[in-house]
Scaffold this motif. Structure first.
Motif, PDB file in Angstrom:
ATOM      1  N   SER A  11       0.831  -1.203   0.000  1.00  0.00           N
ATOM      2  CA  SER A  11       0.000   0.000   0.000  1.00  0.00           C
ATOM      3  C   SER A  11       0.867   1.256   0.000  1.00  0.00           C
ATOM      4  O   SER A  11       0.574   2.224  -0.703  1.00  0.00           O
ATOM      5  N   ALA A  12       1.960   1.223   0.756  1.00  0.00           N
ATOM      6  CA  ALA A  12       2.838   2.390   0.854  1.00  0.00           C
ATOM      7  C   ALA A  12       3.467   2.733  -0.487  1.00  0.00           C
ATOM      8  O   ALA A  12       3.591   3.904  -0.859  1.00  0.00           O
ATOM      9  N   ARG A  13       3.878   1.700  -1.233  1.00  0.00           N
ATOM     10  CA  ARG A  13       4.566   1.955  -2.502  1.00  0.00           C
ATOM     11  C   ARG A  13       3.645   2.513  -3.584  1.00  0.00           C
ATOM     12  O   ARG A  13       4.128   3.039  -4.598  1.00  0.00           O
ATOM     13  N   GLU A  14       2.343   2.430  -3.374  1.00  0.00           N
ATOM     14  CA  GLU A  14       1.407   3.066  -4.314  1.00  0.00           C
ATOM     15  C   GLU A  14       1.678   4.571  -4.396  1.00  0.00           C
ATOM     16  O   GLU A  14       1.467   5.186  -5.448  1.00  0.00           O
ATOM     17  N   HIS A  15       2.137   5.158  -3.303  1.00  0.00           N
ATOM     18  CA  HIS A  15       2.375   6.602  -3.285  1.00  0.00           C
ATOM     19  C   HIS A  15       3.555   6.981  -4.178  1.00  0.00           C
ATOM     20  O   HIS A  15       3.525   8.031  -4.827  1.00  0.00           O
ATOM     21  N   LEU A  16       4.569   6.131  -4.220  1.00  0.00           N
ATOM     22  CA  LEU A  16       5.710   6.407  -5.102  1.00  0.00           C
ATOM     23  C   LEU A  16       5.291   6.310  -6.568  1.00  0.00           C
ATOM     24  O   LEU A  16       5.707   7.129  -7.399  1.00  0.00           O
ATOM     25  N   MET A  38      -4.791   7.386  -8.777  1.00  0.00           N
ATOM     26  CA  MET A  38      -5.434   8.004  -7.625  1.00  0.00           C
ATOM     27  C   MET A  38      -6.764   7.322  -7.330  1.00  0.00           C
ATOM     28  O   MET A  38      -7.102   7.044  -6.176  1.00  0.00           O
ATOM     29  N   ARG A  39      -7.510   7.038  -8.385  1.00  0.00           N
ATOM     30  CA  ARG A  39      -8.807   6.358  -8.220  1.00  0.00           C
ATOM     31  C   ARG A  39      -8.604   4.958  -7.625  1.00  0.00           C
ATOM     32  O   ARG A  39      -9.328   4.550  -6.723  1.00  0.00           O
ATOM     33  N   HIS A  40      -7.616   4.241  -8.145  1.00  0.00           N
ATOM     34  CA  HIS A  40      -7.314   2.903  -7.625  1.00  0.00           C
ATOM     35  C   HIS A  40      -6.905   2.982  -6.153  1.00  0.00           C
ATOM     36  O   HIS A  40      -7.329   2.153  -5.327  1.00  0.00           O
ATOM     37  N   LEU A  99      -7.730   5.214  -3.906  1.00  0.00           N
ATOM     38  CA  LEU A  99      -8.885   5.495  -3.047  1.00  0.00           C
ATOM     39  C   LEU A  99      -9.739   4.249  -2.853  1.00  0.00           C
ATOM     40  O   LEU A  99     -10.270   4.016  -1.764  1.00  0.00           O
ATOM     41  N   ARG A 100      -9.874   3.433  -3.895  1.00  0.00           N
ATOM     42  CA  ARG A 100     -10.631   2.177  -3.769  1.00  0.00           C
ATOM     43  C   ARG A 100      -9.904   1.228  -2.797  1.00  0.00           C
ATOM     44  O   ARG A 100     -10.535   0.539  -2.002  1.00  0.00           O
ATOM     45  N   HIS A 101      -8.588   1.219  -2.897  1.00  0.00           N
ATOM     46  CA  HIS A 101      -7.789   0.386  -2.001  1.00  0.00           C
ATOM     47  C   HIS A 101      -7.969   0.852  -0.559  1.00  0.00           C
ATOM     48  O   HIS A 101      -8.161   0.045   0.363  1.00  0.00           O
ATOM     49  N   VAL A 102      -7.908   2.161  -0.369  1.00  0.00           N
ATOM     50  CA  VAL A 102      -8.081   2.719   0.968  1.00  0.00           C
ATOM     51  C   VAL A 102      -9.467   2.393   1.516  1.00  0.00           C
ATOM     52  O   VAL A 102      -9.615   2.055   2.693  1.00  0.00           O
ATOM     53  N   ARG A 103     -10.471   2.461   0.674  1.00  0.00           N
ATOM     54  CA  ARG A 103     -11.830   2.130   1.137  1.00  0.00           C
ATOM     55  C   ARG A 103     -11.898   0.682   1.613  1.00  0.00           C
ATOM     56  O   ARG A 103     -12.600   0.365   2.594  1.00  0.00           O
TER      57      ARG A 103
END
Length: 232
Positions: A192-197, A215-217, A219-223
């Motif tokens: 999850s952290a590496r999504e930001h990079l 970004m959309r992906h 947010l879905r992951h975060v949900r």
């Protein structure tokens, strides 16, 4: 401490961040408590007293009480007269609505930043994204959440809209990332952290469509992480 009928009292030690420098103690305590709320360290149905939290922070009860009143104004906790503060719960529908609002705001904003902001300005945020990965690798849940907020708000700040930033900050404060602790326990928080990079690289490259998709992906992951609630 008196109990409310049907409510669990605070009984187990809380995992709360260090306050560090105490220049604005009320604000520092409020920030620390928000991080604990978002992480799910402070649970709905539990009654928290200002003196007990003050003892954990090793400060007087006054700044803690003031900080909790600030959180009550934001709708994050409810004040219980002469007893303490109870954490506000969120329904699945409310979490869906928060995700929808963030999608409507953050996806097009990130795309616009990719189109208009020079790569060198975007890449100044790499250390923020790397701080998220570092916290994930250490299993530092509260550090992860705090670093995540700094990164996302600093990225959106490149759009130059202070009102937009305030709305997103409030939406993030109202979220609950119960599942982060479980990801950390399973050693899966790094993914999850590496999504930001990846998001940062896409924005820096000027790929508006790719940045919006990531970004959309995200947010879905975060949900999905929000939905991973602890057993009652």
């Amino acid at each position: 401490m008196d109990h409310l009928k049907g409510e669990a009292p605070m009984s187990e030690p809380l995992n709360l961040p260090d306050l560090g420098a105490r220049q604005n103690l009320r604000q520092t305590v409020a920030d620390a408590l928000r991080a604990a709320l978002v992480a799910g360290e402070m649970r709905p149905g539990v009654l928290y007293s200002a003196p007990a939290l003050a003892a954990r922070f090793q400060v007087s009860a006054t700044p803690v009480r003031e900080a909790m009143l600030d959180l009550a104004k934001e709708g994050l906790v409810t004040a219980v007269r002469n007893k303490g503060f109870r954490v506000a719960d969120l329904s699945e529908r409310e979490l869906d609505e928060i995700t929808e609002l963030r999608d409507l705001i953050e996806v097009p904003t990130v795309a616009r930043i990719a189109e208009t902001i020079p790569a060198e300005r975007v890449l100044t945020l790499r250390s923020r994204a790397e701080a998220i990965v570092s916290a994930a690798e250490q299993g530092d849940v509260l550090g992860y959440i705090e670093a995540d907020q700094v990164f996302h708000l600093d990225l959106l700040a490149l759009a130059g809209n202070a009102h937009l930033l305030g709305v997103v900050r409030e939406l993030r404060h109202r979220s609950r990332l119960y599942g982060v602790s479980r990801l950390a326990e399973r050693g899966e928080l790094g993914d999850s952290a590496r999504e930001h990079l990846r998001l940062l690289d896409s924005v820096a490259s000027g790929d508006a469509g790719g940045a919006a998709s990531l970004m959309r992906h995200h947010l879905r992951h975060v949900r999905g992480i929000w939905a991973d609630r602890p057993e009652p």
